[in-house]
Design a protein around this motif. Structure first.
Motif, PDB file in Angstrom:
ATOM      1  N   MET A 295       0.926  -1.115  -0.044  1.00 33.56           N
ATOM      2  CA  MET A 295      -0.194  -0.325  -0.113  1.00 33.56           C
ATOM      3  C   MET A 295       1.023   1.180   0.165  1.00 33.56           C
ATOM      4  O   MET A 295       1.495   1.502   0.668  1.00 33.56           O
TER       5      MET A 295
ATOM      6  N   ILE B 238      -4.189   8.321  -1.812  1.00 29.28           N
ATOM      7  CA  ILE B 238      -5.113   8.571  -2.259  1.00 29.28           C
ATOM      8  C   ILE B 238      -6.402   9.261  -2.611  1.00 29.28           C
ATOM      9  O   ILE B 238      -5.593   9.994  -2.545  1.00 29.28           O
TER      10      ILE B 238
ATOM     11  N   SER C 151     -11.640   8.768  -4.916  1.00 31.27           N
ATOM     12  CA  SER C 151     -11.844   7.745  -3.943  1.00 31.27           C
ATOM     13  C   SER C 151     -12.194   7.820  -2.955  1.00 31.27           C
ATOM     14  O   SER C 151     -13.569   7.447  -2.168  1.00 31.27           O
TER      15      SER C 151
ATOM     16  N   TRP D 159     -10.930   0.413   0.315  1.00 39.67           N
ATOM     17  CA  TRP D 159      -9.570   0.550   0.933  1.00 39.67           C
ATOM     18  C   TRP D 159      -9.320  -1.272   1.403  1.00 39.67           C
ATOM     19  O   TRP D 159     -10.372  -1.813   1.851  1.00 39.67           O
TER      20      TRP D 159
ATOM     21  N   LEU E 125      -8.005   7.761   5.045  1.00 43.57           N
ATOM     22  CA  LEU E 125      -7.294   6.718   3.803  1.00 43.57           C
ATOM     23  C   LEU E 125      -6.057   7.501   3.331  1.00 43.57           C
ATOM     24  O   LEU E 125      -4.921   6.652   1.846  1.00 43.57           O
TER      25      LEU E 125
ATOM     26  N   ILE F  29      -4.181   3.677   4.191  1.00 41.67           N
ATOM     27  CA  ILE F  29      -5.306   2.351   4.186  1.00 41.67           C
ATOM     28  C   ILE F  29      -5.588   2.917   2.802  1.00 41.67           C
ATOM     29  O   ILE F  29      -6.010   1.787   2.200  1.00 41.67           O
ATOM     30  N   GLY F  30      -5.706   3.906   1.975  1.00 42.36           N
ATOM     31  CA  GLY F  30      -6.446   3.893   0.559  1.00 42.36           C
ATOM     32  C   GLY F  30      -5.695   3.208  -0.795  1.00 42.36           C
ATOM     33  O   GLY F  30      -4.358   3.119  -0.261  1.00 42.36           O
ATOM     34  N   THR F  31      -6.279   2.529  -1.048  1.00 43.78           N
ATOM     35  CA  THR F  31      -5.233   1.770  -2.274  1.00 43.78           C
ATOM     36  C   THR F  31      -5.827   2.797  -3.515  1.00 43.78           C
ATOM     37  O   THR F  31      -6.065   3.556  -3.629  1.00 43.78           O
TER      38      THR F  31
END
Length: 424
Positions: free
Chosen positions: A1, A5, A9, A142, A418, A421-423
């Motif tokens: 990761m 972000i 998103s 996420w 985010l 932990i956002g993709t």
């Protein structure tokens, strides 16, 4: 990761807030109308726990007496802790709101006191419920783990440590970062923060002064603790004005001065309670030593029969935002909010036990502020030099405007999460 972000998103997740907003507003008004004193937040904790269970979290209650912890595992990825405090203050609300508190409660000393959410912790609860719910509803956006903490007892500096002492670190996964926020005076819709010290350390002290009582007509037979106390209060003002360098910062406030029961009786004792705010360990040490020096010297000058008793009441640590994590949050905020809604602010003289969590876990923490004033009212006050006339936290008139304060706090928490932990 990567932790980065896109605003697109974030917008996709926060696009669901419109449907959630009526429930959040109702929750906020309910908590506001039913405030609870520090370490007595059973009803509020129940609301938080039920909200998390409904959103699909593993929920643990009674952590540190009334604290609530929610855990949401959503695949491999970083763990982010979000924290909100829940307690109210022994203050009679005077906002005129339709949902104003009329609650009284029994404090820790057995006194019946009014209770009001005059610091905005009711807003904090609603923010965290909103963010936790939206993130749960959008788990396809996420990966990682959310650790959601509703903390008791912030106003008495008990709650964070109580949760830590109750095994928070052993019972739950260690976060990679701890995030929190506070509603403050400022234009609603804005977020503000900075790296480094963000809230001050605070020390509260009680000073018991001893004299010799006598009839008011016979002062020669007394050692007057009222005069002693008055001299101490005035002399304490010189610590900041004459002992602290101009580039340093400190606040010394006497909030309680009690003595006597009748106008023609010189009492035996007087009581002072004071509060100290500092941003530097050396300055803090100097101020506390100066208080002790002044109190003892004035008592000796008065011929007091006993040395004063100086008793610590509570202490808040200096809250320092990690530089790298703070910059990451600022970048995320600037990527989502319009430029005029993201502000830089220096450290606030208010104090928080939020920093205890990051310190205990030895991980970065970031704390920021969300404005709660009507933007037009704030702009008028600023233009006319009357910002100090706006009700501040702990004022009986403190009442954040509901919108867009409610939405902004939820947005800030989601965007902050985010950032980790956002993709992409």
């Amino acid at each position: 990761m990567s932790g980065h972000i896109s605003s697109k998103s974030a917008a996709a997740i926060l696009g669901k807030m419109e449907l959630l907003l009526p429930d959040l507003e109702a929750l906020y008004k309910d908590v506001h109308a039913h405030p609870e004193l520090s370490m007595q937040e059973t009803r509020t904790a129940g609301i938080a726990a039920n909200s998390l269970k409904k959103a699909g979290y593993e929920v643990t209650t009674g952590v540190g007496k009334t604290g609530v912890v929610g855990l949401l595992r959503n695949g491999e990825g970083p763990t982010v802790m979000l924290r909100a405090d829940m307690d109210a203050l022994p203050i009679a609300e005077n906002t005129g709101l339709a949902y104003a508190s009329e609650i009284t409660a029994t404090d820790g000393e057995g006194n019946t006191v009014p209770v009001g959410h005059m610091c905005g912790h009711d807003m904090h609860v609603a923010w965290l419920v909103g963010a936790a719910t939206l993130l749960s509803q959008s788990r396809d956006g996420w990966k990682g783990t959310l650790l959601v903490v509703f903390q008791p007892g912030e106003e008495t500096a008990q709650g964070a440590q109580a949760m830590i002492d109750d095994g928070l670190l052993e019972r739950f996964p260690a976060p990679d970062v701890v995030l929190g926020q506070h509603v403050m005076v400022g234009p609603a819709g804005t977020v503000a923060g900075s790296a480094g010290p963000i809230t001050s350390s605070a020390d509260s002290l009680q000073i018991r002064l001893f004299g010799r009582g006598a009839h008011g007509s016979m002062p020669q037979a007394s050692i007057d603790p009222v005069v002693m106390a008055a001299a101490i209060v005035l002399r304490l003002q010189t610590i900041v004005s004459r002992e602290i360098a101009a580039m340093d910062s400190a606040v010394v406030t006497v909030g309680v001065l009690q003595a006597g029961t009748k106008e023609n009786v010189i009492p035996d004792e007087a009581l002072i309670k004071l509060n100290v705010r500092t941003f530097d360990a050396g300055v803090r040490k100097h101020v506390l030593e100066a208080i002790e020096r002044i109190v003892n010297a004035e008592a000796e000058a008065s011929g007091a029969p006993r040395k004063p008793e100086i008793t610590p009441l509570d202490r808040y640590p200096l809250n320092v935002n990690d530089e790298v994590a703070s910059n990451r949050i600022a970048t995320a905020f600037r990527g989502y909010f319009p430029p005029d809604r993201v502000k830089h602010t220096g450290p606030a003289p208010a104090s928080e036990d939020f920093g205890c969590f990051g310190t205990a876990w030895q991980v970065p923490s970031v704390f920021w502020f969300v404005g709660g004033n009507d933007p037009e009212e704030y702009a008028r006050a600023k233009a006319t030099g009357k910002l100090n006339e706006l009700p501040v936290n702990h004022s009986p008139q403190f009442a954040p405007v509901l919108h867009p304060t409610l939405e902004t706090g939820v947005e800030a928490l989601v965007v902050g999460v985010l950032a980790w932990i956002g993709t992409t």
